[in-house]
Each structure stands twice: as C-alpha cells, then as structure tokens.
Design a protein around this motif. Structure first.
Motif, PDB file in Angstrom:
ATOM      1  N   TRP A  72       4.626  -2.213 -12.851  1.00  0.00           N
ATOM      2  CA  TRP A  72       4.604  -1.837 -14.271  1.00  0.00           C
ATOM      3  C   TRP A  72       3.981  -0.469 -14.448  1.00  0.00           C
ATOM      4  N   ILE A  73       2.891  -0.204 -13.744  1.00  0.00           N
ATOM      5  CA  ILE A  73       2.250   1.110 -13.822  1.00  0.00           C
ATOM      6  C   ILE A  73       3.166   2.168 -13.219  1.00  0.00           C
ATOM      7  N   ALA A  74       3.760   1.863 -12.070  1.00  0.00           N
ATOM      8  CA  ALA A  74       4.604   2.837 -11.372  1.00  0.00           C
ATOM      9  C   ALA A  74       5.865   3.183 -12.148  1.00  0.00           C
ATOM     10  N   LEU A  75       6.369   2.231 -12.936  1.00  0.00           N
ATOM     11  CA  LEU A  75       7.610   2.455 -13.688  1.00  0.00           C
ATOM     12  C   LEU A  75       7.366   3.087 -15.059  1.00  0.00           C
ATOM     13  N   PHE A  76       6.181   3.582 -15.314  1.00  0.00           N
ATOM     14  CA  PHE A  76       5.868   4.190 -16.611  1.00  0.00           C
ATOM     15  C   PHE A  76       6.929   5.225 -16.979  1.00  0.00           C
ATOM     16  N   GLY A  77       7.448   5.107 -18.196  1.00  0.00           N
ATOM     17  CA  GLY A  77       8.478   6.023 -18.666  1.00  0.00           C
ATOM     18  C   GLY A  77       9.889   5.524 -18.456  1.00  0.00           C
ATOM     19  N   GLN A  78      10.102   4.671 -17.440  1.00  0.00           N
ATOM     20  CA  GLN A  78      11.414   4.078 -17.177  1.00  0.00           C
ATOM     21  C   GLN A  78      11.531   2.776 -17.964  1.00  0.00           C
ATOM     22  N   GLY A  79      11.678   2.903 -19.274  1.00  0.00           N
ATOM     23  CA  GLY A  79      11.575   1.739 -20.137  1.00  0.00           C
ATOM     24  C   GLY A  79      12.524   0.611 -19.797  1.00  0.00           C
ATOM     25  N   LEU A  80      13.796   0.917 -19.569  1.00  0.00           N
ATOM     26  CA  LEU A  80      14.779  -0.143 -19.343  1.00  0.00           C
ATOM     27  C   LEU A  80      14.502  -0.893 -18.047  1.00  0.00           C
ATOM     28  N   GLU A  81      14.130  -0.176 -16.996  1.00  0.00           N
ATOM     29  CA  GLU A  81      13.847  -0.864 -15.729  1.00  0.00           C
ATOM     30  C   GLU A  81      12.530  -1.637 -15.814  1.00  0.00           C
ATOM     31  N   ASP A 102       2.002  -6.164 -11.738  1.00  0.00           N
ATOM     32  CA  ASP A 102       1.021  -5.285 -12.377  1.00  0.00           C
ATOM     33  C   ASP A 102       1.178  -3.835 -11.907  1.00  0.00           C
ATOM     34  N   GLN A 103       1.275  -3.651 -10.591  1.00  0.00           N
ATOM     35  CA  GLN A 103       1.360  -2.288 -10.069  1.00  0.00           C
ATOM     36  C   GLN A 103       2.738  -1.661 -10.284  1.00  0.00           C
ATOM     37  N   LYS A 147       0.839  -1.204   0.000  1.00  0.00           N
ATOM     38  CA  LYS A 147       0.000   0.000   0.000  1.00  0.00           C
ATOM     39  C   LYS A 147       0.874   1.254   0.000  1.00  0.00           C
ATOM     40  N   GLN A 148       1.972   1.218   0.753  1.00  0.00           N
ATOM     41  CA  GLN A 148       2.894   2.359   0.771  1.00  0.00           C
ATOM     42  C   GLN A 148       3.526   2.591  -0.604  1.00  0.00           C
ATOM     43  N   ALA A 149       3.833   1.501  -1.301  1.00  0.00           N
ATOM     44  CA  ALA A 149       4.462   1.612  -2.617  1.00  0.00           C
ATOM     45  C   ALA A 149       3.528   2.285  -3.612  1.00  0.00           C
ATOM     46  N   ILE A 150       2.269   1.854  -3.627  1.00  0.00           N
ATOM     47  CA  ILE A 150       1.298   2.470  -4.544  1.00  0.00           C
ATOM     48  C   ILE A 150       1.079   3.928  -4.176  1.00  0.00           C
ATOM     49  N   THR A 151       0.979   4.192  -2.883  1.00  0.00           N
ATOM     50  CA  THR A 151       0.809   5.570  -2.414  1.00  0.00           C
ATOM     51  C   THR A 151       1.988   6.444  -2.848  1.00  0.00           C
ATOM     52  N   ALA A 152       3.203   5.918  -2.704  1.00  0.00           N
ATOM     53  CA  ALA A 152       4.399   6.682  -3.087  1.00  0.00           C
ATOM     54  C   ALA A 152       4.381   7.015  -4.569  1.00  0.00           C
ATOM     55  N   SER A 153       3.939   6.070  -5.403  1.00  0.00           N
ATOM     56  CA  SER A 153       3.869   6.328  -6.836  1.00  0.00           C
ATOM     57  C   SER A 153       2.846   7.414  -7.142  1.00  0.00           C
ATOM     58  N   LEU A 154       1.687   7.347  -6.512  1.00  0.00           N
ATOM     59  CA  LEU A 154       0.663   8.363  -6.736  1.00  0.00           C
ATOM     60  C   LEU A 154       1.133   9.741  -6.266  1.00  0.00           C
ATOM     61  N   LYS A 155       1.774   9.782  -5.093  1.00  0.00           N
ATOM     62  CA  LYS A 155       2.238  11.056  -4.546  1.00  0.00           C
ATOM     63  C   LYS A 155       3.408  11.621  -5.348  1.00  0.00           C
ATOM     64  N   GLN A 156       4.160  10.744  -6.004  1.00  0.00           N
ATOM     65  CA  GLN A 156       5.259  11.192  -6.868  1.00  0.00           C
ATOM     66  C   GLN A 156       4.751  12.145  -7.940  1.00  0.00           C
ATOM     67  N   TYR A 157       3.491  11.961  -8.352  1.00  0.00           N
ATOM     68  CA  TYR A 157       2.899  12.793  -9.401  1.00  0.00           C
ATOM     69  C   TYR A 157       1.893  13.793  -8.842  1.00  0.00           C
ATOM     70  N   VAL A 204      -7.024  -3.395  -6.243  1.00  0.00           N
ATOM     71  CA  VAL A 204      -5.695  -2.850  -5.982  1.00  0.00           C
ATOM     72  C   VAL A 204      -5.083  -3.446  -4.706  1.00  0.00           C
ATOM     73  N   GLN A 205      -5.744  -4.412  -4.126  1.00  0.00           N
ATOM     74  CA  GLN A 205      -5.240  -4.983  -2.875  1.00  0.00           C
ATOM     75  C   GLN A 205      -4.121  -5.997  -3.141  1.00  0.00           C
ATOM     76  N   TYR A 206      -3.266  -6.155  -2.148  1.00  0.00           N
ATOM     77  CA  TYR A 206      -2.153  -7.099  -2.234  1.00  0.00           C
ATOM     78  C   TYR A 206      -2.664  -8.532  -2.198  1.00  0.00           C
ATOM     79  N   ASP A 207      -2.115  -9.375  -3.053  1.00  0.00           N
ATOM     80  CA  ASP A 207      -2.491 -10.793  -3.124  1.00  0.00           C
ATOM     81  C   ASP A 207      -1.279 -11.634  -2.739  1.00  0.00           C
ATOM     82  N   ALA A 208      -1.237 -12.077  -1.501  1.00  0.00           N
ATOM     83  CA  ALA A 208      -0.093 -12.856  -1.011  1.00  0.00           C
ATOM     84  C   ALA A 208       0.032 -14.187  -1.740  1.00  0.00           C
ATOM     85  N   ALA A 209      -1.085 -14.712  -2.244  1.00  0.00           N
ATOM     86  CA  ALA A 209      -1.058 -16.006  -2.939  1.00  0.00           C
ATOM     87  C   ALA A 209      -0.380 -15.905  -4.304  1.00  0.00           C
TER      88      ALA A 209
END
Length: 482
Positions: free
Chosen positions: A409-418, A406-407, A367-377, A393-398
C-alpha cells in the motif's frame, strides 16, 4: 404479368441507384490527403498516452481510487471523498478504455498482421491486456469477447470476471509468442522506446502482468495461478528486474505534462490523507517528504494529513495552509505514470512464495521489495538500511497478507487503481471508512457502470447486474473473496 415485371425492373433500378449513391458518397467523403490505414507507430503512441492519461487522471485516480485507499483526501468539493457519485462519475475509464484503448489496439493488431510485424502485435496485446484488467478490476463483469467490434456487435455481451482474467492470461501468452527481439523494429513506443533490449523489456512487462493477474485470481483459482507462474518460469524471459525496467510513461512539459501536474496548476482541493501520513510517521518512513509537501504555514509536524471524507466546512477548517499537498515529485510536469514497478513485482513474488506457488525465499524478496520502492525515489543507502532493519518492517510469515498489504500500500502510493485492487484482495491495511461517508460505514469496493450502458446496452447491462449483484459501490467482485 406486365405489372409484375415492371415492378421488378423498377425495384432493381432503385437498388442500383441507391448503391451508386452510397458508392458516390463514400468516394466524396474520402480525404485524398489522409491515409485510410492508421500508421502503427502513431497509433501506438496515441493509444498509450490516452490510456495513461485516464489511468493517472482525475476521474478514476484523484476523485476515486486514491480517496478509497486513503492516499489522498479532499479539502474542497468533498462529495467524492464521502462516496457521493452520479452514474456518469465513472464514465471516463469505460469510454476511454474501450473507444481509445481496446478499439485502437485491436486495429493495431490487424495492422501488425497485415504488415507481418509480430512485435507490434505483441506490444498491442500487452497493452490491451492491461486495459482489460483495469476495466474488470473496477467494474467486474465487462464486455470482452465481443468488445470493440461495433460492425458485428453493436451491443456487446458482458463476460464474467473470471472469464476475462483467464482470457487475458491467454492473450499475454500470445503476446510472448509474438514478441521477438530478432523480429522487425517498432516505433512510437513511449514506454520502452530507445532502451536497449526494447522487445525483451516488453516480454518482461508481459510476464509481470501475468504475475499480477495470477495473484488477482489466487484466492478463487489457486491451481490456475500456480500454473501461470510455472509457465512464466518455463518461458524464461523473467519479470521486471530493476527500477530501470519499470513499465511507465514519463511525461514531459505542457501540453504533455502529467495529468496531476496539470490539475494542480489551476486547483487546490486535494491533500495527502491523514491515514498514510500517520503511518509514515509511525514507521519513520523516509518516503514521507517525497509523498507529502510541507505545509505552507509552519506546523509542529511539517507534514499534516487531512482525514478522509469530511463535510466541506469541517475540511476547510483544517486550513489550506496548514495541511499538506501531495509531494512535489508527484506534482512535477514530468512525473511518470507508473503501470508496473519493480517493487510491485517483488511483492508479487513474495506472495507467490508465501502461497507455495514457488520455492523462492519470501523474507528475502520482501526486503528486496521494500528496498526497490525506496530506491525508486532515490532514498540513500544508509536510510534504506536503517528502515529495512526496523522491527516493524520485518516480514511476518504468519500473516503474510498483512505484511505485504501494509508495505505494498505504501509502495503503490499514487497508483490509485492498482492500490485499490490490492487493498480489496489482501484486506490490508485495515482502513476506516470516510468520516462523513454515505455508505453506512463501508468503503467502496467497485466502480458503478456508466449510465450510458443502461440506455445503450440495456439488455446486456441488466443481465450482468442480475448475475453479479446490484450495480452499487458496495457489491463485491468475483476476485474479492473476504
């Protein structure tokens, strides 16, 4: 006997003459107004910008990795989007990486040692580790142990990808030991220069790279990965821990503008991919208006992505004014080239916990990771809360690889190589190959070696191909297990 001595004397005279001529030429070719030793601050600035420009630029980012991971697509000149390349297509990352990256950073390390300034050495080791990681992530086996020492190794051998990752991890450990906040100051730092605790931030950058590489090898060498993370924890400097600590180069105005901005000043052949637009619509993701621009002509959905890998005529038929370019955030002259974000570090910590490498709480970190990506913008708090509480958008431990993949990939938008490296490693999101792709229903999983390696370093090139597999876009690299 007389003849023998005469020959010896003549030979000696010629040798002395040649030596004298060589010395004279060396003296003649010296510029009396130029320093023979590069100033470390200028060397650091120039090298950092050269690598960032290549990392964020056309050949490796816009015409390759951003297309492979379906962040972007092409509406004109669609060959790259259909995986059609020549043996010079991937030359830039290799050439710039070695000649303007590794070579200059090696020189900076030597200068730092000569000037007894370990902080320059530590910074150079961090940047060099990043460059080597970019090279091996994309080509596989590469020159490392003999790299960029042309005086001794004109044709360097290729090291195994595993050995490169392991060596880089040791380099980052050395960087940590060299970096010292109480040590001499450094200048020319265009990543963290001017920020409080500049050296402390470089230590966090080093640890964040160690986390990235530990996860890169985790499917092959889990015990090594776990030990690396234990070493980071014991070292104590921590990771990048806030969006204000992101490792990035913030560009300025022309001629020092972001390479993407520079390209869009004169060209109009890129669009945002339908794949990511559809996903952002599906999740009602508030990053959509940041990642995509509204269509020039009014359309029912405002944001319209273009399918990847269309024939030129089919792509043009979608309409230049009825499809979305990337968002204005990414087209701005001062848009940053992000090397490692806070969100990426948090996603890495999620995965480390999921794999049992640490005892942190994976769901909380997710949840912190997704929040950080949203706040980055700059997404507002209310929108962050609404998004992070969605069931989809919830974490799936299984299936942590899918949730993270999935998330991330969205957060790394623009960072093609990574994004390209993480998609290959996590196998999510599950992308469909380009519509008119040329690889028999496959997506590229590596860069091909530059053609110059075949002609200039042929013996070692052939040995690398024999060991790694065909020099093809579809040959999986060592870290790419599944």
């Amino acid at each position: 006997m007389k003849l023998k001595y005469s020959t010896i004397i003549l030979s000696g005279a010629i040798l002395l003459s040649v030596t004298a001529c060589k010395k004279d030429l060396e003296e003649i070719n010296k510029n009396p107004n130029a320093s023979e030793t590069a100033q470390p601050d200028y060397l650091l600035t120039g090298t950092t910008k050269a690598i960032a420009d290549t990392y964020w630029g056309t050949a490796n980012n816009m015409d390759a990795s951003l297309l492979f991971v379906q962040n972007w697509s092409k509406i004109q000149y669609t060959d790259p989007d259909r995986y059609i390349y020549t043996n010079s297509s991937f030359q830039e990352l290799w050439t710039t990486g070695y000649t303007r990256g590794i070579t200059n950073l090696n020189q900076l390390i030597k200068t730092a040692d000569a000037q007894a300034n370990p902080n320059y050495k530590g910074v150079a080791l961090v940047l060099r580790s990043w460059v080597f990681t970019l090279l091996t992530d994309n080509y596989g086996d590469i020159p490392y142990s003999q790299a960029a020492n042309i005086k001794e190794y004109l044709t360097p051998v290729y090291d195994k990808q595993k050995d490169v990752y392991f060596a880089v991890l040791e380099d980052l450990r050395s960087a940590q030991e060299a970096l010292n906040a109480a040590g001499p100051a450094i200048s020319g730092d265009i990543i963290y220069g001017g920020k409080p605790n500049q050296i402390g931030l470089w230590k966090k950058f080093a640890n964040s790279l160690r986390l990235r590489i530990a996860l890169r090898i985790a499917d092959r060498e889990p015990e090594k990965a776990k030990q690396v993370l234990a070493d980071v924890q014991a070292e104590g400097s921590g990771y990048i821990s806030d969006n204000s600590e992101i490792a990035q180069l913030v560009y300025s105005t022309s001629p020092n503008q972001n390479p993407i901005s520079n390209l869009f000043d004169t060209r109009d052949d890129y669009r945002i991919s339908k794949t990511i637009v559809d996903k952002l619509f599906e999740l009602n993701d508030p990053r959509l208006p940041i990642y995509a621009s509204p269509t020039k002509d009014a359309t029912p959905k405002t944001y319209v992505g273009l399918p990847n890998g269309l024939l030129v005529g089919d792509a043009s038929a979608y309409g230049f004014t009825k499809t979305s370019k990337p968002g204005t955030y990414f087209l701005a002259p001062n848009a940053p080239a992000v090397i490692i974000s806070y969100a990426e570090v948090l996603f890495g910590r999620v995965e480390a916990a999921a794999r049992g490498f640490t005892t942190e709480n994976a769901a909380d970190l997710y949840k912190q990771a997704i929040t950080a990506s949203l706040k980055q913008y700059g997404i507002a708090d209310a929108a962050v809360t609404a998004y992070t509480t969605l069931p989809a958008v919830q974490y799936d431990a299984a299936n942590y690889k899918k949730a993270i993949g999935d998330q991330k990939w969205i957060a790394l938008f623009g960072q093609g190589l990574e994004a390209f490296a993480e998609w290959r490693r996590l196998d999510y999101p599950q992308l469909q190959p380009a519509a008119a792709g040329t690889l028999g229903g496959k997506i590229p999983v590596r860069f091909i070696y530059p053609g110059t390696e075949q002609s200039l370093n042929g013996t070692n090139y052939r040995a690398a191909v024999a060991a790694q597999g065909a020099d093809a876009l579809t040959t999986k690299l060592w870290f790419d297990v599944n």
